[in-house]
Design a protein around this motif. Structure first.
Motif, PDB file in Angstrom:
ATOM      1  N   MET A   1       0.847  -1.185   0.000  1.00 29.79           N
ATOM      2  CA  MET A   1       0.000   0.000   0.000  1.00 29.79           C
ATOM      3  C   MET A   1       0.887   1.241   0.000  1.00 29.79           C
ATOM      4  N   ASP A   2       0.570   2.195  -0.862  1.00 29.08           N
ATOM      5  CA  ASP A   2       1.337   3.437  -0.824  1.00 29.08           C
ATOM      6  C   ASP A   2       0.770   4.349   0.275  1.00 29.08           C
ATOM      7  N   ALA A   3       1.461   5.446   0.509  1.00 29.85           N
ATOM      8  CA  ALA A   3       1.103   6.333   1.629  1.00 29.85           C
ATOM      9  C   ALA A   3      -0.306   6.908   1.481  1.00 29.85           C
ATOM     10  N   LYS A   4      -0.703   7.238   0.274  1.00 26.92           N
ATOM     11  CA  LYS A   4      -2.040   7.804   0.078  1.00 26.92           C
ATOM     12  C   LYS A   4      -3.121   6.762   0.373  1.00 26.92           C
ATOM     13  N   GLU A   5      -2.889   5.509   0.012  1.00 26.08           N
ATOM     14  CA  GLU A   5      -3.823   4.433   0.338  1.00 26.08           C
ATOM     15  C   GLU A   5      -3.881   4.210   1.851  1.00 26.08           C
ATOM     16  N   LEU A   6      -2.719   4.295   2.512  1.00 26.47           N
ATOM     17  CA  LEU A   6      -2.678   4.173   3.974  1.00 26.47           C
ATOM     18  C   LEU A   6      -3.459   5.309   4.626  1.00 26.47           C
ATOM     19  N   LEU A   7      -3.315   6.507   4.083  1.00 22.94           N
ATOM     20  CA  LEU A   7      -4.046   7.657   4.602  1.00 22.94           C
ATOM     21  C   LEU A   7      -5.552   7.459   4.441  1.00 22.94           C
ATOM     22  N   SER A   8      -5.985   6.936   3.310  1.00 20.70           N
ATOM     23  CA  SER A   8      -7.413   6.658   3.100  1.00 20.70           C
ATOM     24  C   SER A   8      -7.911   5.602   4.078  1.00 20.70           C
ATOM     25  N   ALA A   9      -7.109   4.570   4.318  1.00 22.65           N
ATOM     26  CA  ALA A   9      -7.485   3.547   5.300  1.00 22.65           C
ATOM     27  C   ALA A   9      -7.585   4.165   6.689  1.00 22.65           C
ATOM     28  N   TYR A  10      -6.625   5.030   7.031  1.00 22.23           N
ATOM     29  CA  TYR A  10      -6.677   5.729   8.326  1.00 22.23           C
ATOM     30  C   TYR A  10      -7.950   6.577   8.415  1.00 22.23           C
ATOM     31  N   ALA A  11      -8.293   7.269   7.345  1.00 22.34           N
ATOM     32  CA  ALA A  11      -9.477   8.148   7.348  1.00 22.34           C
ATOM     33  C   ALA A  11     -10.749   7.355   7.618  1.00 22.34           C
ATOM     34  N   GLN A  12     -10.783   6.105   7.210  1.00 22.40           N
ATOM     35  CA  GLN A  12     -11.967   5.272   7.422  1.00 22.40           C
ATOM     36  C   GLN A  12     -11.959   4.563   8.769  1.00 22.40           C
ATOM     37  N   LEU A  13     -10.786   4.115   9.218  1.00 22.97           N
ATOM     38  CA  LEU A  13     -10.713   3.251  10.407  1.00 22.97           C
ATOM     39  C   LEU A  13      -9.916   3.835  11.564  1.00 22.97           C
ATOM     40  N   GLY A  14      -9.296   4.977  11.380  1.00 19.63           N
ATOM     41  CA  GLY A  14      -8.471   5.547  12.430  1.00 19.63           C
ATOM     42  C   GLY A  14      -7.205   4.730  12.654  1.00 19.63           C
ATOM     43  N   PHE A  15      -6.674   4.818  13.864  1.00 18.33           N
ATOM     44  CA  PHE A  15      -5.417   4.136  14.156  1.00 18.33           C
ATOM     45  C   PHE A  15      -5.545   2.618  14.120  1.00 18.33           C
ATOM     46  N   ASP A  16      -6.757   2.084  14.109  1.00 12.83           N
ATOM     47  CA  ASP A  16      -6.938   0.633  13.971  1.00 12.83           C
ATOM     48  C   ASP A  16      -6.376   0.126  12.643  1.00 12.83           C
ATOM     49  N   SER A  17      -6.284   1.000  11.648  1.00 11.58           N
ATOM     50  CA  SER A  17      -5.773   0.588  10.338  1.00 11.58           C
ATOM     51  C   SER A  17      -4.251   0.586  10.282  1.00 11.58           C
ATOM     52  N   ILE A  18      -3.606   1.125  11.295  1.00 12.92           N
ATOM     53  CA  ILE A  18      -2.142   1.220  11.307  1.00 12.92           C
ATOM     54  C   ILE A  18      -1.614   0.146  12.245  1.00 12.92           C
ATOM     55  N   ASP A  19      -1.294  -1.003  11.685  1.00 14.75           N
ATOM     56  CA  ASP A  19      -0.890  -2.131  12.513  1.00 14.75           C
ATOM     57  C   ASP A  19       0.616  -2.390  12.515  1.00 14.75           C
ATOM     58  N   THR A  20       1.369  -1.520  11.849  1.00 19.30           N
ATOM     59  CA  THR A  20       2.832  -1.648  11.885  1.00 19.30           C
ATOM     60  C   THR A  20       3.463  -0.264  12.004  1.00 19.30           C
ATOM     61  N   THR A  21       4.657  -0.236  12.543  1.00 18.07           N
ATOM     62  CA  THR A  21       5.413   1.015  12.643  1.00 18.07           C
ATOM     63  C   THR A  21       5.700   1.572  11.258  1.00 18.07           C
ATOM     64  N   GLU A  22       5.941   0.696  10.301  1.00 18.29           N
ATOM     65  CA  GLU A  22       6.244   1.130   8.935  1.00 18.29           C
ATOM     66  C   GLU A  22       5.082   1.923   8.341  1.00 18.29           C
ATOM     67  N   LYS A  23       3.851   1.481   8.601  1.00 20.11           N
ATOM     68  CA  LYS A  23       2.685   2.200   8.090  1.00 20.11           C
ATOM     69  C   LYS A  23       2.562   3.576   8.739  1.00 20.11           C
ATOM     70  N   GLU A  24       2.810   3.641  10.037  1.00 22.18           N
ATOM     71  CA  GLU A  24       2.738   4.928  10.731  1.00 22.18           C
ATOM     72  C   GLU A  24       3.814   5.880  10.203  1.00 22.18           C
ATOM     73  N   ILE A  25       5.003   5.364   9.962  1.00 21.55           N
ATOM     74  CA  ILE A  25       6.093   6.189   9.427  1.00 21.55           C
ATOM     75  C   ILE A  25       5.785   6.637   8.011  1.00 21.55           C
ATOM     76  N   ALA A  26       5.166   5.783   7.208  1.00 19.68           N
ATOM     77  CA  ALA A  26       4.794   6.169   5.839  1.00 19.68           C
ATOM     78  C   ALA A  26       3.803   7.336   5.858  1.00 19.68           C
ATOM     79  N   ILE A  27       2.836   7.293   6.762  1.00 20.24           N
ATOM     80  CA  ILE A  27       1.878   8.405   6.877  1.00 20.24           C
ATOM     81  C   ILE A  27       2.587   9.645   7.401  1.00 20.24           C
ATOM     82  N   LEU A  28       3.469   9.485   8.367  1.00 16.88           N
ATOM     83  CA  LEU A  28       4.241  10.611   8.891  1.00 16.88           C
ATOM     84  C   LEU A  28       5.022  11.290   7.765  1.00 16.88           C
ATOM     85  N   ASN A  29       5.678  10.503   6.934  1.00 12.87           N
ATOM     86  CA  ASN A  29       6.437  11.065   5.815  1.00 12.87           C
ATOM     87  C   ASN A  29       5.518  11.796   4.844  1.00 12.87           C
TER      88      ASN A  29
END
Length: 139
Positions: A1-29
């Motif tokens: 998943m690219d960062a924009k897809e991760l952001l969309s998943a976050y927008a729908q599910l909140g932090f429940d969609s971020i299950d790895t540190t890598e995903k959180e860092i991708a959104i941070l970047n």
């Protein structure tokens, strides 16, 4: 998943969609690359217990690499009011990412993601309208 897809998943599910540190860092970047200054105050509602106290000059840091704030004070108050006592943090001149401008799943929402750092408490006041809400201005 690219960062924009991760952001969309976050927008729908909140932090429940971020299950790895890598995903959180991708959104941070993504936030760092696309951040902008918010022209109005942002608000973050937090539920707290009855013993919660905070004073001017204290440092505040949130749990994750970025924190969710909203342009709508009522959204923050509603969240903070889910318990008997709540805090609404007020952040002026914030830099962050307006989630609703970077995803297509946020119709009608006004959420921003702000990079977490150590914030300083500038002002603490009891809400005049809501007896269970404390307003805390941070910088």
């Amino acid at each position: 998943m690219d960062a924009k897809e991760l952001l969309s998943a976050y927008a729908q599910l909140g932090f429940d969609s971020i299950d790895t540190t890598e995903k959180e860092i991708a959104i941070l970047n993504y936030i760092e690359q696309h951040k902008e200054t918010c022209p109005e105050p942002l608000y973050r509602g937090i539920m707290v217990d009855a013993t919660f106290k905070i004073e001017v000059g204290e440092k505040v840091q949130f749990q994750n690499l970025f924190a969710s704030f909203d342009e709508d004070e009522e959204v923050a108050i509603e969240f903070a009011s889910r318990r008997k006592k709540g805090v609404v943090y007020v952040l002026n001149d914030a830099e962050g990412l307006p989630v609703y401008m970077h995803t297509d799943v946020c119709a009608g929402e006004t959420e921003w993601l702000i990079l977490d750092r150590e914030f300083e408490v500038l002002e603490v006041e009891q809400s005049e309208e809501y007896e269970n809400i404390t307003l805390v201005t941070i910088v």
